[in-house]
Motif scaffolding. Sequence first.
Motif, PDB file in Angstrom:
ATOM      1  N   GLU A  61       0.846  -1.159   0.009  1.00 52.35           N
ATOM      2  CA  GLU A  61       0.030   0.074  -0.122  1.00 52.35           C
ATOM      3  C   GLU A  61       0.868   1.461  -0.111  1.00 52.35           C
ATOM      4  O   GLU A  61       1.958   1.211   0.376  1.00 52.35           O
ATOM      5  CB  GLU A  61      -0.808   0.163   1.142  1.00 52.35           C
ATOM      6  CG  GLU A  61      -0.384   0.093   2.520  1.00 52.35           C
ATOM      7  CD  GLU A  61      -1.284  -0.156   3.676  1.00 52.35           C
ATOM      8  OE1 GLU A  61      -2.567  -0.486   3.461  1.00 52.35           O
ATOM      9  OE2 GLU A  61      -0.770   0.167   4.888  1.00 52.35           O
ATOM     10  N   THR A 116      -4.482   0.530  -1.720  1.00 49.64           N
ATOM     11  CA  THR A 116      -3.985  -0.558  -1.258  1.00 49.64           C
ATOM     12  C   THR A 116      -3.794  -1.288  -2.844  1.00 49.64           C
ATOM     13  O   THR A 116      -4.571  -1.028  -3.657  1.00 49.64           O
ATOM     14  CB  THR A 116      -4.927  -1.368  -0.514  1.00 49.64           C
ATOM     15  OG1 THR A 116      -5.085  -0.719   0.663  1.00 49.64           O
ATOM     16  CG2 THR A 116      -4.093  -2.770  -0.128  1.00 49.64           C
ATOM     17  N   PRO A 163      -6.925  -5.523   4.349  1.00 50.96           N
ATOM     18  CA  PRO A 163      -7.140  -4.880   5.583  1.00 50.96           C
ATOM     19  C   PRO A 163      -7.741  -3.639   5.765  1.00 50.96           C
ATOM     20  O   PRO A 163      -8.392  -3.272   7.001  1.00 50.96           O
ATOM     21  CB  PRO A 163      -5.554  -4.662   6.038  1.00 50.96           C
ATOM     22  CG  PRO A 163      -4.737  -4.400   4.728  1.00 50.96           C
ATOM     23  CD  PRO A 163      -5.641  -5.449   3.752  1.00 50.96           C
ATOM     24  N   ASP A 164      -7.622  -2.797   4.774  1.00 56.85           N
ATOM     25  CA  ASP A 164      -8.481  -1.469   4.787  1.00 56.85           C
ATOM     26  C   ASP A 164      -9.733  -1.359   3.935  1.00 56.85           C
ATOM     27  O   ASP A 164     -10.101  -2.148   3.180  1.00 56.85           O
ATOM     28  CB  ASP A 164      -7.397  -0.182   4.317  1.00 56.85           C
ATOM     29  CG  ASP A 164      -6.253  -0.315   5.145  1.00 56.85           C
ATOM     30  OD1 ASP A 164      -6.448   0.236   6.356  1.00 56.85           O
ATOM     31  OD2 ASP A 164      -5.076  -0.333   4.606  1.00 56.85           O
ATOM     32  N   GLU A 165     -10.658  -0.474   4.592  1.00 51.54           N
ATOM     33  CA  GLU A 165     -11.911  -0.288   3.649  1.00 51.54           C
ATOM     34  C   GLU A 165     -11.797   0.519   2.513  1.00 51.54           C
ATOM     35  O   GLU A 165     -10.975   1.379   2.458  1.00 51.54           O
ATOM     36  CB  GLU A 165     -12.893   0.337   4.440  1.00 51.54           C
ATOM     37  CG  GLU A 165     -13.518  -0.194   5.885  1.00 51.54           C
ATOM     38  CD  GLU A 165     -14.938   0.327   5.918  1.00 51.54           C
ATOM     39  OE1 GLU A 165     -15.630   0.711   4.971  1.00 51.54           O
ATOM     40  OE2 GLU A 165     -15.129   0.652   7.015  1.00 51.54           O
ATOM     41  N   ARG A 204      -8.482   3.585  -0.966  1.00 51.75           N
ATOM     42  CA  ARG A 204      -8.979   3.500   0.267  1.00 51.75           C
ATOM     43  C   ARG A 204      -9.937   4.511   0.578  1.00 51.75           C
ATOM     44  O   ARG A 204     -10.060   5.740  -0.107  1.00 51.75           O
ATOM     45  CB  ARG A 204      -7.827   3.589   1.257  1.00 51.75           C
ATOM     46  CG  ARG A 204      -7.136   2.294   1.534  1.00 51.75           C
ATOM     47  CD  ARG A 204      -6.508   2.128   2.763  1.00 51.75           C
ATOM     48  NE  ARG A 204      -5.512   3.185   2.956  1.00 51.75           N
ATOM     49  CZ  ARG A 204      -4.183   3.203   2.510  1.00 51.75           C
ATOM     50  NH1 ARG A 204      -3.666   2.228   1.848  1.00 51.75           N
ATOM     51  NH2 ARG A 204      -3.236   4.194   2.720  1.00 51.75           N
ATOM     52  N   SER A 228     -10.277   5.809   6.161  1.00 55.33           N
ATOM     53  CA  SER A 228      -9.196   4.653   6.857  1.00 55.33           C
ATOM     54  C   SER A 228      -7.948   5.336   6.423  1.00 55.33           C
ATOM     55  O   SER A 228      -7.272   4.614   6.608  1.00 55.33           O
ATOM     56  CB  SER A 228      -9.674   3.259   6.044  1.00 55.33           C
ATOM     57  OG  SER A 228      -9.532   3.276   4.748  1.00 55.33           O
ATOM     58  N   LYS A 229      -7.889   6.355   5.926  1.00 54.17           N
ATOM     59  CA  LYS A 229      -6.682   6.743   5.365  1.00 54.17           C
ATOM     60  C   LYS A 229      -6.123   7.688   6.591  1.00 54.17           C
ATOM     61  O   LYS A 229      -6.945   7.866   7.683  1.00 54.17           O
ATOM     62  CB  LYS A 229      -6.743   8.031   4.437  1.00 54.17           C
ATOM     63  CG  LYS A 229      -6.832   7.457   3.239  1.00 54.17           C
ATOM     64  CD  LYS A 229      -6.842   8.741   2.203  1.00 54.17           C
ATOM     65  CE  LYS A 229      -7.352   8.077   0.518  1.00 54.17           C
ATOM     66  NZ  LYS A 229      -7.472   9.160  -0.235  1.00 54.17           N
TER      67      LYS A 229
END
Lengths: 130, 115
Positions: free
Chosen positions: B24, B29, B78-80, B101, B105-106
Amino acid sequence: MSFFNSITPAAPTALSTAEAEALPSRRPSYEVAETDGGYTLVINLPGVSKEGLEITDEGGELRVLGKRSNKLPGGVVVLHRESSEAPFELVLEHDNTVDPSKTEAELKDGVLSLKLSKAESAKPRKIAVT
Amino acid sequence: MKASSATCSARPILGGQFPVDLYEDKDNTYVRAELPGVSRDAISVEMVEGSLSIQASRKDKSADGEGTVSFNRLVSIPDEVQSDKVTASYENGILTVTLPRKEESKPKKINVAVN
């Protein structure tokens, strides 16, 4: 199959080019099939572009070296890594049963297809009895 | 990282599961997969409940005839991500999926005044 009667595993010292990377080379997955006039060889080389590919056929030894262009971009955080940047190297011996001047190569979507033609001297010959 | 087992035939050239990288930068990502010899229209990429599903099939011709081999793998992200903005490219047998992302979620920089 009698053609590739010995297969030399890729050795780290066997890299032929001067700028050979420190990474040891890896043997790619490949498949050989015999055709009427020769052999077809299909080699998986993901991440290898035309520019990074080197094919030589000398003294009964076919060598395929593929440098990979899959380095990760700078400044990224690696969360999980399974791929390798090690170059691919495949060395196959054919005891001069192949005519290297007739070899055709095509690289598409990371798959190298080689068409190898049997040398005239290796083709079966009918001998007339007089 | 969670990964389902790949479906593959017994033919040795196809290997087993294909290798995947996950990395990422500050906005996106990325998922990168080694899928040599697959045509672009035989690749399907979709987001399913926080995981990226990669499916591909490859037609193989050999002396024994033709066969189709399918590959699939589920990579948990792992992230939205903004599912509607996911893009993918395929070059030299490598598939790269870019997942932007979601703003929340940043990482955010919060200035706190110290008195």
